[in-house]
Write a protein that holds these residues in place. Structure first.
Motif, PDB file in Angstrom:
ATOM      1  N   LYS A  64      12.302 -18.486 -17.944  1.00 33.04           N
ATOM      2  CA  LYS A  64      13.086 -19.616 -18.476  1.00 33.04           C
ATOM      3  C   LYS A  64      12.554 -20.054 -19.833  1.00 33.04           C
ATOM      4  N   ALA A  65      11.232 -20.034 -19.986  1.00 36.74           N
ATOM      5  CA  ALA A  65      10.651 -20.394 -21.285  1.00 36.74           C
ATOM      6  C   ALA A  65      11.070 -19.402 -22.357  1.00 36.74           C
ATOM      7  N   VAL A  66      11.087 -18.123 -22.009  1.00 36.73           N
ATOM      8  CA  VAL A  66      11.496 -17.089 -22.964  1.00 36.73           C
ATOM      9  C   VAL A  66      12.984 -17.231 -23.287  1.00 36.73           C
ATOM     10  N   ALA A  67      13.790 -17.528 -22.280  1.00 37.22           N
ATOM     11  CA  ALA A  67      15.230 -17.690 -22.510  1.00 37.22           C
ATOM     12  C   ALA A  67      15.508 -18.858 -23.458  1.00 37.22           C
ATOM     13  N   ARG A  68      14.751 -19.947 -23.324  1.00 42.23           N
ATOM     14  CA  ARG A  68      14.927 -21.088 -24.243  1.00 42.23           C
ATOM     15  C   ARG A  68      14.532 -20.698 -25.658  1.00 42.23           C
ATOM     16  N   LEU A  69      13.470 -19.915 -25.790  1.00 48.86           N
ATOM     17  CA  LEU A  69      13.056 -19.461 -27.125  1.00 48.86           C
ATOM     18  C   LEU A  69      14.139 -18.601 -27.762  1.00 48.86           C
ATOM     19  N   ALA A  70      14.795 -17.776 -26.956  1.00 46.88           N
ATOM     20  CA  ALA A  70      15.820 -16.868 -27.485  1.00 46.88           C
ATOM     21  C   ALA A  70      17.004 -17.609 -28.087  1.00 46.88           C
ATOM     22  N   GLU A  71      17.135 -18.896 -27.778  1.00 52.25           N
ATOM     23  CA  GLU A  71      18.225 -19.690 -28.356  1.00 52.25           C
ATOM     24  C   GLU A  71      17.962 -20.049 -29.810  1.00 52.25           C
ATOM     25  N   SER A  72      16.731 -19.866 -30.301  1.00 53.70           N
ATOM     26  CA  SER A  72      16.410 -20.167 -31.698  1.00 53.70           C
ATOM     27  C   SER A  72      17.126 -19.174 -32.611  1.00 53.70           C
ATOM     28  N   PRO A  73      17.599 -19.605 -33.774  1.00 55.16           N
ATOM     29  CA  PRO A  73      18.342 -18.725 -34.675  1.00 55.16           C
ATOM     30  C   PRO A  73      17.539 -17.468 -35.036  1.00 55.16           C
ATOM     31  N   GLY A  74      18.164 -16.304 -34.844  1.00 48.28           N
ATOM     32  CA  GLY A  74      17.559 -15.040 -35.234  1.00 48.28           C
ATOM     33  C   GLY A  74      16.472 -14.534 -34.306  1.00 48.28           C
ATOM     34  N   GLN A  75      16.176 -15.284 -33.261  1.00 53.08           N
ATOM     35  CA  GLN A  75      15.066 -14.906 -32.377  1.00 53.08           C
ATOM     36  C   GLN A  75      15.485 -13.803 -31.402  1.00 53.08           C
ATOM     37  N   ASN A  76      14.636 -12.807 -31.257  1.00 54.54           N
ATOM     38  CA  ASN A  76      14.862 -11.705 -30.319  1.00 54.54           C
ATOM     39  C   ASN A  76      13.885 -11.819 -29.161  1.00 54.54           C
ATOM     40  N   CYS A  77      14.375 -11.810 -27.940  1.00 55.49           N
ATOM     41  CA  CYS A  77      13.521 -11.826 -26.750  1.00 55.49           C
ATOM     42  C   CYS A  77      14.040 -10.806 -25.743  1.00 55.49           C
ATOM     43  N   ILE A  78      13.130 -10.086 -25.146  1.00 58.04           N
ATOM     44  CA  ILE A  78      13.484  -9.091 -24.134  1.00 58.04           C
ATOM     45  C   ILE A  78      12.626  -9.347 -22.903  1.00 58.04           C
ATOM     46  N   ILE A  79      13.266  -9.417 -21.752  1.00 52.14           N
ATOM     47  CA  ILE A  79      12.563  -9.610 -20.493  1.00 52.14           C
ATOM     48  C   ILE A  79      12.666  -8.334 -19.657  1.00 52.14           C
ATOM     49  N   PHE A  80      11.524  -7.776 -19.304  1.00 50.13           N
ATOM     50  CA  PHE A  80      11.460  -6.633 -18.400  1.00 50.13           C
ATOM     51  C   PHE A  80      11.063  -7.144 -17.016  1.00 50.13           C
ATOM     52  N   ARG A  81      11.945  -7.023 -16.051  1.00 47.15           N
ATOM     53  CA  ARG A  81      11.580  -7.345 -14.665  1.00 47.15           C
ATOM     54  C   ARG A  81      11.058  -6.063 -14.017  1.00 47.15           C
ATOM     55  N   LEU A  82       9.747  -5.928 -13.998  1.00 51.68           N
ATOM     56  CA  LEU A  82       9.141  -4.690 -13.540  1.00 51.68           C
ATOM     57  C   LEU A  82       8.958  -4.676 -12.027  1.00 51.68           C
ATOM     58  N   PRO A  83       9.274  -3.550 -11.387  1.00 51.32           N
ATOM     59  CA  PRO A  83       8.885  -3.371  -9.986  1.00 51.32           C
ATOM     60  C   PRO A  83       7.404  -2.987  -9.929  1.00 51.32           C
ATOM     61  N   ASN A  84       6.978  -2.385  -8.848  1.00 51.23           N
ATOM     62  CA  ASN A  84       5.581  -1.974  -8.722  1.00 51.23           C
ATOM     63  C   ASN A  84       5.270  -0.881  -9.737  1.00 51.23           C
ATOM     64  N   VAL A  85       4.254  -1.118 -10.547  1.00 52.38           N
ATOM     65  CA  VAL A  85       3.856  -0.164 -11.576  1.00 52.38           C
ATOM     66  C   VAL A  85       2.632   0.603 -11.075  1.00 52.38           C
ATOM     67  N   PHE A  86       2.637   1.909 -11.269  1.00 55.71           N
ATOM     68  CA  PHE A  86       1.497   2.715 -10.847  1.00 55.71           C
ATOM     69  C   PHE A  86       1.122   3.699 -11.944  1.00 55.71           C
ATOM     70  N   GLY A  87      -0.095   4.207 -11.870  1.00 50.06           N
ATOM     71  CA  GLY A  87      -0.574   5.171 -12.851  1.00 50.06           C
ATOM     72  C   GLY A  87      -2.080   5.054 -13.001  1.00 50.06           C
ATOM     73  N   LYS A  88      -2.629   5.840 -13.907  1.00 52.87           N
ATOM     74  CA  LYS A  88      -4.075   5.830 -14.138  1.00 52.87           C
ATOM     75  C   LYS A  88      -4.538   4.458 -14.635  1.00 52.87           C
ATOM     76  N   TRP A  89      -5.791   4.151 -14.344  1.00 54.16           N
ATOM     77  CA  TRP A  89      -6.486   2.945 -14.805  1.00 54.16           C
ATOM     78  C   TRP A  89      -6.047   1.668 -14.082  1.00 54.16           C
ATOM     79  N   CYS A  90      -5.251   1.804 -13.027  1.00 58.27           N
ATOM     80  CA  CYS A  90      -4.898   0.608 -12.252  1.00 58.27           C
ATOM     81  C   CYS A  90      -6.046   0.285 -11.296  1.00 58.27           C
ATOM     82  N   ARG A  91      -6.328  -0.978 -11.158  1.00 54.16           N
ATOM     83  CA  ARG A  91      -7.461  -1.435 -10.355  1.00 54.16           C
ATOM     84  C   ARG A  91      -7.147  -1.351  -8.859  1.00 54.16           C
TER      85      ARG A  91
END
Length: 368
Positions: free
Chosen positions: A112-139
């Protein structure tokens, strides 16, 4: 481009920073738990774009979810406004934002905070809703079942699977990093949803079974289909958790007066790989196959291959050497052998199109 990455020393952040360094045209500034929050506005003001990865996943106090995932994100957005110019912002949220739990609520507050920022003139915001991420270096033993499974199985430790049929949606960390970089290179005004492809839909039991199969392959020599898709990514991840003392492993060696024969790798449906040696003057083979085919490659020494048709008695021979690599194929219905005609030990790589089956070997003795 000067990119500010929050959570730069986290799981996704480590891979992203490596990939950005490989790209060669990014200058990276980072903001981590070790940084004073008072430094954030200056870091934001100096950035050309921001990738916001910092987040709280498993705090001792649930209130920290909102403090970090909601509060830090809001502070970041305020710093962008204070900079007085549009600064593209990419926010790594979670599919948990759809759920009514403390973590999901905090991620939703950040969105919601990012969406409010995106209302500013010329502002670009992208939200990635990530599922479970896996790969090397994960704790391991933190917030990823895949990381925990890989760590434990690679060390012979037990894993806990309460419900093998439980669904699991996964994305691979390299694909996440590539998607974030692509988003940085194509900013558009307004609020947008980012997506990582491919998304793998599997189950906890399937992942556990595959990881156990990877472990067992060192004994059976049968590898899974690790060249594409989820199995490729899981295998890469599993291997990354091997302790250094397990970076190598022995394979059986079958030797006699002629030389040695060593099987290296077997596949479910694409045959097996091996090599053998032969001392000078030694002939190996002297058999035919009805269906099995093989490819031989002499990598050291000189060889003469002999072929004889089992019905017509037609004979054919050819010579190869390690100095001029050349594949020699065996043909069903032709008896064949190989002789070391050099003065040194001969070493030959061999691929067969099927795994040797002692019950049905399709290998019939017949001299050439």
């Amino acid at each position: 481009m000067r990119i500010l990455v929050t959570g730069a020393n986290g799981f996704i952040g480590k891979t992203l920073l490596v990939r950005m360094a490989e790209e060669g045209d990014f200058a990276v500034d980072s903001f981590t738990r070790a940084d004073d929050a008072a430094t954030l506005p200056a870091k934001v003001a100096a950035a050309d774009a921001i990738v916001h990865l910092a987040g709280e996943n498993r705090p001792a106090d649930p209130a920290a979810f909102m403090d970090v995932n909601g509060g830090l994100t809001a502070a970041l957005c305020d710093a962008v406004r204070a900079a007085g110019r549009p600064i593209p912002l990419i926010f790594a949220s979670s599919i948990q934002a759809e759920r009514d739990n403390p973590y999901g609520e905090s991620k939703r507050a950040g969105e919601k905070a990012v969406a409010r920022l995106a209302e500013s003139p010329g502002q670009n915001c992208i939200i990635f809703r990530l599922p479970n991420v896996f790969g090397k270096w994960c704790r391991p033993n933190y917030n990823s079942a895949v990381a925990t499974f890989c760590h434990n199985i690679a060390r012979g430790l037990p894993i806990r699977v309460d419900d093998p049929a439980a669904s699991l949606t996964l994305v691979y960390v390299d694909d996440v990093a590539n998607s974030l970089i692509a988003a940085l290179r194509a900013p558009r005004p307004g609020l947008h949803r980012g997506a990582v492809e491919p998304v793998y839909d599997t189950t906890v039991g399937e992942v556990a079974d595959l990881l156990h199969a990877f472990r067992d392959s060192r004994e059976t020599l049968v590898t899974e289909r690790v060249g594409t898709g989820l199995i490729r990514a899981l295998y890469s991840t599993y291997v990354s958790y091997l302790p250094t003392e397990d970076f190598s492993y022995a394979v059986p060696v079958h030797g006699d007066a002629r030389g040695v024969f060593v099987e290296m790798l077997k596949t479910p449906d694409s045959g097996q790989f091996s090599f053998f040696t032969a001392h000078p003057g030694i002939t190996r083979g002297g058999h035919y196959h009805h269906s099995k085919t093989e490819k031989f490659l002499v990598i050291k020494g000189r060889a003469r291959f002999g072929f004889r048709h089992i019905l017509t008695d037609e004979y054919h021979s050819l010579e190869t050497s390690g100095e001029e690599p050349r594949i020699v194929e065996t043909v069903p219905g032709w008896s064949h052998d190989i002789t070391n005609i050099g003065e040194e030990e001969m070493i030959v790589m061999l691929w067969a199109n099927e795994i040797f089956d002692r019950a049905r070997p399709d290998t019939i003795a017949r001299s050439v």
